[in-house]
Enzyme design. Sequence first.
Site, PDB file in Angstrom:
ATOM      1  N   TRP A   1     -14.435  12.310 -13.800  1.00 18.34           N
ATOM      2  CA  TRP A   1     -13.708  11.969 -12.574  1.00 18.34           C
ATOM      3  C   TRP A   1     -13.151  13.209 -11.895  1.00 18.34           C
ATOM      4  O   TRP A   1     -13.008  13.255 -10.666  1.00 18.34           O
ATOM      5  CB  TRP A   1     -12.610  10.929 -12.836  1.00 18.34           C
ATOM      6  CG  TRP A   1     -11.487  11.362 -13.765  1.00 18.34           C
ATOM      7  CD1 TRP A   1     -11.377  11.097 -15.094  1.00 18.34           C
ATOM      8  CD2 TRP A   1     -10.310  12.119 -13.415  1.00 18.34           C
ATOM      9  NE1 TRP A   1     -10.212  11.641 -15.605  1.00 18.34           N
ATOM     10  CE2 TRP A   1      -9.537  12.268 -14.604  1.00 18.34           C
ATOM     11  CE3 TRP A   1      -9.829  12.676 -12.240  1.00 18.34           C
ATOM     12  CZ2 TRP A   1      -8.317  12.957 -14.636  1.00 18.34           C
ATOM     13  CZ3 TRP A   1      -8.617  13.365 -12.269  1.00 18.34           C
ATOM     14  CH2 TRP A   1      -7.878  13.501 -13.453  1.00 18.34           C
TER      15      TRP A   1
ATOM     16  N   TRP B   1      -8.519   8.272  -8.543  1.00 17.69           N
ATOM     17  CA  TRP B   1      -9.720   8.541  -9.346  1.00 17.69           C
ATOM     18  C   TRP B   1      -9.573   8.024 -10.765  1.00 17.69           C
ATOM     19  O   TRP B   1     -10.490   7.446 -11.344  1.00 17.69           O
ATOM     20  CB  TRP B   1     -10.039  10.046  -9.351  1.00 17.69           C
ATOM     21  CG  TRP B   1     -10.909  10.409  -8.181  1.00 17.69           C
ATOM     22  CD1 TRP B   1     -10.498  10.845  -6.955  1.00 17.69           C
ATOM     23  CD2 TRP B   1     -12.338  10.310  -8.115  1.00 17.69           C
ATOM     24  NE1 TRP B   1     -11.583  11.024  -6.137  1.00 17.69           N
ATOM     25  CE2 TRP B   1     -12.728  10.712  -6.829  1.00 17.69           C
ATOM     26  CE3 TRP B   1     -13.324   9.933  -9.021  1.00 17.69           C
ATOM     27  CZ2 TRP B   1     -14.060  10.738  -6.416  1.00 17.69           C
ATOM     28  CZ3 TRP B   1     -14.658   9.952  -8.616  1.00 17.69           C
ATOM     29  CH2 TRP B   1     -15.007  10.352  -7.330  1.00 17.69           C
TER      30      TRP B   1
ATOM     31  N   ASN C   1     -10.635   3.369   2.455  1.00 18.85           N
ATOM     32  CA  ASN C   1     -10.188   3.131   1.076  1.00 18.85           C
ATOM     33  C   ASN C   1     -11.199   2.354   0.237  1.00 18.85           C
ATOM     34  O   ASN C   1     -11.481   2.710  -0.910  1.00 18.85           O
ATOM     35  CB  ASN C   1      -8.845   2.399   1.078  1.00 18.85           C
ATOM     36  CG  ASN C   1      -8.359   2.112  -0.324  1.00 18.85           C
ATOM     37  OD1 ASN C   1      -8.158   3.027  -1.117  1.00 18.85           O
ATOM     38  ND2 ASN C   1      -8.214   0.839  -0.654  1.00 18.85           N
TER      39      ASN C   1
ATOM     40  N   TRP D   1       2.012   2.025  -3.387  1.00 16.90           N
ATOM     41  CA  TRP D   1       1.059   2.728  -4.269  1.00 16.90           C
ATOM     42  C   TRP D   1       1.274   4.230  -4.187  1.00 16.90           C
ATOM     43  O   TRP D   1       1.221   4.950  -5.188  1.00 16.90           O
ATOM     44  CB  TRP D   1      -0.388   2.405  -3.877  1.00 16.90           C
ATOM     45  CG  TRP D   1      -0.900   1.140  -4.477  1.00 16.90           C
ATOM     46  CD1 TRP D   1      -1.063  -0.056  -3.838  1.00 16.90           C
ATOM     47  CD2 TRP D   1      -1.340   0.926  -5.840  1.00 16.90           C
ATOM     48  NE1 TRP D   1      -1.566  -0.993  -4.720  1.00 16.90           N
ATOM     49  CE2 TRP D   1      -1.745  -0.412  -5.946  1.00 16.90           C
ATOM     50  CE3 TRP D   1      -1.424   1.744  -6.964  1.00 16.90           C
ATOM     51  CZ2 TRP D   1      -2.233  -0.960  -7.136  1.00 16.90           C
ATOM     52  CZ3 TRP D   1      -1.896   1.212  -8.152  1.00 16.90           C
ATOM     53  CH2 TRP D   1      -2.303  -0.134  -8.226  1.00 16.90           C
TER      54      TRP D   1
ATOM     55  N   GLU E   1       0.845  -1.214   0.000  1.00 17.18           N
ATOM     56  CA  GLU E   1       0.000   0.000   0.000  1.00 17.18           C
ATOM     57  C   GLU E   1       0.872   1.253   0.000  1.00 17.18           C
ATOM     58  O   GLU E   1       0.593   2.212  -0.706  1.00 17.18           O
ATOM     59  CB  GLU E   1      -0.936   0.014   1.210  1.00 17.18           C
ATOM     60  CG  GLU E   1      -1.992  -1.072   1.203  1.00 17.18           C
ATOM     61  CD  GLU E   1      -2.826  -1.088  -0.078  1.00 17.18           C
ATOM     62  OE1 GLU E   1      -3.385  -0.041  -0.432  1.00 17.18           O
ATOM     63  OE2 GLU E   1      -2.891  -2.142  -0.729  1.00 17.18           O
TER      64      GLU E   1
ATOM     65  N   TRP F   1     -18.555  12.117 -21.103  1.00 22.93           N
ATOM     66  CA  TRP F   1     -19.096  12.367 -19.755  1.00 22.93           C
ATOM     67  C   TRP F   1     -20.341  13.242 -19.851  1.00 22.93           C
ATOM     68  O   TRP F   1     -20.472  14.031 -20.791  1.00 22.93           O
ATOM     69  CB  TRP F   1     -18.075  13.098 -18.876  1.00 22.93           C
ATOM     70  CG  TRP F   1     -16.784  12.384 -18.668  1.00 22.93           C
ATOM     71  CD1 TRP F   1     -15.565  12.738 -19.163  1.00 22.93           C
ATOM     72  CD2 TRP F   1     -16.569  11.193 -17.895  1.00 22.93           C
ATOM     73  NE1 TRP F   1     -14.607  11.844 -18.760  1.00 22.93           N
ATOM     74  CE2 TRP F   1     -15.192  10.887 -17.975  1.00 22.93           C
ATOM     75  CE3 TRP F   1     -17.393  10.352 -17.151  1.00 22.93           C
ATOM     76  CZ2 TRP F   1     -14.622   9.793 -17.345  1.00 22.93           C
ATOM     77  CZ3 TRP F   1     -16.826   9.261 -16.514  1.00 22.93           C
ATOM     78  CH2 TRP F   1     -15.469   8.982 -16.620  1.00 22.93           C
TER      79      TRP F   1
HETATM   80  C1  LIG Z   1     -10.642   7.624  -5.308  1.00 21.69           C
HETATM   81  C2  LIG Z   1      -9.513   7.554  -4.319  1.00 21.69           C
HETATM   82  C3  LIG Z   1      -8.965   8.713  -3.800  1.00 21.69           C
HETATM   83  C4  LIG Z   1      -7.900   8.661  -2.887  1.00 21.69           C
HETATM   84  N1  LIG Z   1      -7.368   9.827  -2.399  1.00 21.69           N
HETATM   85  C5  LIG Z   1      -6.294   9.789  -1.566  1.00 21.69           C
HETATM   86  C6  LIG Z   1      -5.684  10.983  -1.083  1.00 21.69           C
HETATM   87  O1  LIG Z   1      -6.100  12.100  -1.423  1.00 21.69           O
HETATM   88  N2  LIG Z   1      -4.640  10.876  -0.222  1.00 21.69           N
HETATM   89  C7  LIG Z   1      -4.150   9.667   0.168  1.00 21.69           C
HETATM   90  O2  LIG Z   1      -3.204   9.638   0.959  1.00 21.69           O
HETATM   91  N3  LIG Z   1      -4.689   8.527  -0.290  1.00 21.69           N
HETATM   92  C8  LIG Z   1      -5.739   8.536  -1.133  1.00 21.69           C
HETATM   93  N4  LIG Z   1      -6.293   7.363  -1.570  1.00 21.69           N
HETATM   94  C9  LIG Z   1      -5.680   6.090  -1.185  1.00 21.69           C
HETATM   95  C10 LIG Z   1      -6.230   5.450   0.107  1.00 21.69           C
HETATM   96  O3  LIG Z   1      -7.626   5.403   0.066  1.00 21.69           O
HETATM   97  C11 LIG Z   1      -5.789   6.167   1.378  1.00 21.69           C
HETATM   98  O4  LIG Z   1      -4.399   6.381   1.363  1.00 21.69           O
HETATM   99  C12 LIG Z   1      -6.123   5.358   2.621  1.00 21.69           C
HETATM  100  O5  LIG Z   1      -7.493   5.108   2.694  1.00 21.69           O
HETATM  101  C13 LIG Z   1      -5.663   6.095   3.851  1.00 21.69           C
HETATM  102  O6  LIG Z   1      -5.992   5.386   5.002  1.00 21.69           O
HETATM  103  P1  LIG Z   1      -4.874   4.682   5.887  1.00 21.69           P
HETATM  104  O7  LIG Z   1      -3.785   5.645   6.203  1.00 21.69           O
HETATM  105  O8  LIG Z   1      -5.568   4.053   7.045  1.00 21.69           O
HETATM  106  O9  LIG Z   1      -4.328   3.580   4.877  1.00 21.69           O
HETATM  107  P2  LIG Z   1      -3.578   2.202   5.073  1.00 21.69           P
HETATM  108  O10 LIG Z   1      -4.455   1.143   4.529  1.00 21.69           O
HETATM  109  O11 LIG Z   1      -3.075   2.015   6.457  1.00 21.69           O
HETATM  110  O12 LIG Z   1      -2.337   2.347   4.070  1.00 21.69           O
HETATM  111  C14 LIG Z   1      -1.069   2.891   4.497  1.00 21.69           C
HETATM  112  C15 LIG Z   1      -0.660   4.047   3.646  1.00 21.69           C
HETATM  113  O13 LIG Z   1      -0.425   3.615   2.305  1.00 21.69           O
HETATM  114  C16 LIG Z   1      -0.793   4.647   1.391  1.00 21.69           C
HETATM  115  N5  LIG Z   1      -1.866   4.125   0.526  1.00 21.69           N
HETATM  116  C17 LIG Z   1      -2.748   3.150   0.809  1.00 21.69           C
HETATM  117  N6  LIG Z   1      -3.533   2.892  -0.252  1.00 21.69           N
HETATM  118  C18 LIG Z   1      -3.157   3.728  -1.220  1.00 21.69           C
HETATM  119  C19 LIG Z   1      -3.576   3.954  -2.555  1.00 21.69           C
HETATM  120  N7  LIG Z   1      -4.557   3.255  -3.118  1.00 21.69           N
HETATM  121  N8  LIG Z   1      -2.973   4.930  -3.259  1.00 21.69           N
HETATM  122  C20 LIG Z   1      -1.966   5.656  -2.724  1.00 21.69           C
HETATM  123  N9  LIG Z   1      -1.518   5.476  -1.473  1.00 21.69           N
HETATM  124  C21 LIG Z   1      -2.091   4.533  -0.727  1.00 21.69           C
HETATM  125  C22 LIG Z   1      -1.299   5.816   2.224  1.00 21.69           C
HETATM  126  O14 LIG Z   1      -0.241   6.710   2.409  1.00 21.69           O
HETATM  127  C23 LIG Z   1      -1.702   5.140   3.526  1.00 21.69           C
HETATM  128  O15 LIG Z   1      -1.652   6.006   4.638  1.00 21.69           O
HETATM  129  C24 LIG Z   1      -7.372   7.403  -2.491  1.00 21.69           C
HETATM  130  C25 LIG Z   1      -7.949   6.228  -3.016  1.00 21.69           C
HETATM  131  C26 LIG Z   1      -9.002   6.301  -3.913  1.00 21.69           C
HETATM  132  C27 LIG Z   1      -9.574   5.037  -4.454  1.00 21.69           C
END
Ligand SMILES: Cc1cc2nc3c(=O)[nH]c(=O)nc-3n(C[C@H](O)[C@H](O)[C@H](O)COP(=O)(O)OP(=O)(O)OC[C@H]3O[C@@H](n4cnc5c(N)ncnc54)[C@H](O)[C@@H]3O)c2cc1C
Length: 452
Positions: free
Chosen positions: A346, A369, A328, A262, A259, A290
Site C-alpha cells: 500500500w 490506503w 473518493n 473521517w 465525512e 506483498w
Molecule cells: C486511498 C485514499 C486516499 C485518500 N487520500 C486523501 C488525501 O490525501 N487527502 C484528503 O483530503 N483526502 C483523502 N482521501 C479521502 C477522500 O477521498 C477525499 O477527502 C475526498 O475525495 C475529497 O473530495 P471532496 O472535498 O469533494 O470530498 P467531500 O465528499 O465533499 O467530503 C468533505 C471533506 O471531508 C473530508 N473527507 C471526506 N472523505 C474522507 C475520508 N475518507 N477520509 C478523510 N477525510 C475525508 C475531506 O476533507 C473532504 O474535503 C483519500 C481516500 C482514499 C480512499
Amino acid sequence: MSGSAEPALLWLRRDLRLADHPALLRAREAGGAVVPIFVLDQRLWATAGTPRQAFLAGALADLADRTGGALRVLSGDPRTTVPAAARAIGAGSVHVSEEFTPYGTERDAAVREKLDAEWVATGSPYAVSPGRVTKGDGTPFKVFTPFSRAWREHGWRDPAPTVRTVDWQPYDGPHLRELPPAPDLDEHLPTPTEAAAREAWHAFRDDRLDGYADARNDPGLDATSRLSAYLHLGLLHPRTLLADLEGRRGTGVEVWRTELCWREFYADVLHHNPGSAWGNYDQRFDRFPWDTDDEAKERLGRWQRGETGFPIVDAGMRQLLGEGWMHNRVRMITASFLVKDLHCPWQWGARHFLDHLVDGDLASNNHGWQWTAGSGTDASPYVRIFNPMLQGPKYDASGDYVRRWVPELRGLEGKAAHEPWEHGGAAGYPERMVDHAAERTDALARYERVRS
Ligand SMILES: Cc1cc2nc3c(=O)[nH]c(=O)nc-3n(C[C@H](O)[C@H](O)[C@H](O)COP(=O)(O)OP(=O)(O)OC[C@H]3O[C@@H](n4cnc5c(N)ncnc54)[C@H](O)[C@@H]3O)c2cc1C
C-alpha cells in the site's frame, strides 16, 4: 508598530487564511505589530508533488496580497529560521496553530526549545484537536463509529471573530523574493484563494449538499464539495463549516458531517500512532507477503499510467495525473486494485497519490490506503476486494466518467464503456492485465497467512 508592545511573530503553516483564525487573534491581542511568516521547508516542499506546490504557491500569494505585502516566505529548516526571525524582530511571542503530524510535532518541539520568545499555540487544523476525544478510560478510539459519536458529543468551539484591522509588519530579514517555480495549476483545480474557498463552500452548501447522500458516489457528477485542498492547507477551517451547518437537517448534511469526521479521526489515529504514517497500523501486516520484485514494479507502472485494461481504474489514475485530484469512490477502487489485484504494498500507492494529489494529506491518505489494504483501523479486510468490473458500471452508470478520462473508450456508449472486452475491444486500449477472479483468490490466500 503600535504602542510599545513587542511584535508577535505569526508562523503560518496549515492555516493560510484570515477568517476564523484563533492564532491570528491571539497574535493581535499581544498588542504590538503582527509579523507573518511562512517557512518553505525543503523537506515538505520536495515531497509535496507539483499540484500541491502550485496550490500552496497560489495560497501564499493571496495571503501576501491580503496582508498588504507583509507575509514573507522564508526558506530553510524552521528549527533555525523561526527562532532566528523571532530574535531578529525582538518578538515577545511566536503564534501558531498547533500541528499534530509526526514530523510537525517533533519540529515544533525543537523550535520551541530554541526560542527566547513565548510559544503560543492556539487552535489546530481540526474542529476537535487530535487527542481530545478519548474513550471513557482515557485511551484513544480505534474504530471510527464510536469515535464519531464521541466527537459530536464533544462538539467544537464557535468560529473565532474575524479580525478586521491588524498592524501587519513585514519581516525584513532574509526571505524568498519568489517561490521555487511550480507549474500552473490545472484549470480544474480549486482557485487557491480564501475568497474562492468561501465561494466554493457556499455553492456546495446551497446547491449540492441536500443531494450529497445520493450523488456522492457517482464520479461522473460534480456532487462532492471539492473542498479537500482548502481544508488541507487551512484556507477554510472545518469549524467554520460545521457552524454554518448548525440547525440544518437532512441526510445530506448528516453524511457530509460524517465525512469531515473521517478527516478528524485519521488525524487522531496518526497522532496516537506516529509510526502508522508509513508502517502498518495493524502490525500483523508486517508479515504480509506483498510482491516487491521488478515485475511488481512494472505492474505498478501500468497502474500509475492508467493502462490496466480496467476502465474505472484507468479513468481514476488518469484523472489523478490529469487533474491532481480523484473522486473518493475511485480512490477506493484504484487503491483496492493495486493492493488486492496487483499485490503491491500500500505504501507504493500512497506515495504515488501524495505525489499527485492537490489535497495530499498524510493522515487521510495513508490511513485511507491502510483502510483499503486492511492493515488499518478497521479489522475486516476481506469484504473489500472490490471487483472493478462491477464497481465501474454500478457507480458510473452512464459511463460518462470513464469516457471523459479514457478517450479510447469514447466510441462505446453507456455502460459498454465499462466492458470493452464484450464489444470487440476498443482501439488503442489495453487488454485487462490480470484475471480479477484469480487475483482475488490469491489475495484471500495471502490475507489468510496474516490471520493465522
Ligand atoms: C486511498 C485514499 C486516499 C485518500 N487520500 C486523501 C488525501 O490525501 N487527502 C484528503 O483530503 N483526502 C483523502 N482521501 C479521502 C477522500 O477521498 C477525499 O477527502 C475526498 O475525495 C475529497 O473530495 P471532496 O472535498 O469533494 O470530498 P467531500 O465528499 O465533499 O467530503 C468533505 C471533506 O471531508 C473530508 N473527507 C471526506 N472523505 C474522507 C475520508 N475518507 N477520509 C478523510 N477525510 C475525508 C475531506 O476533507 C473532504 O474535503 C483519500 C481516500 C482514499 C480512499
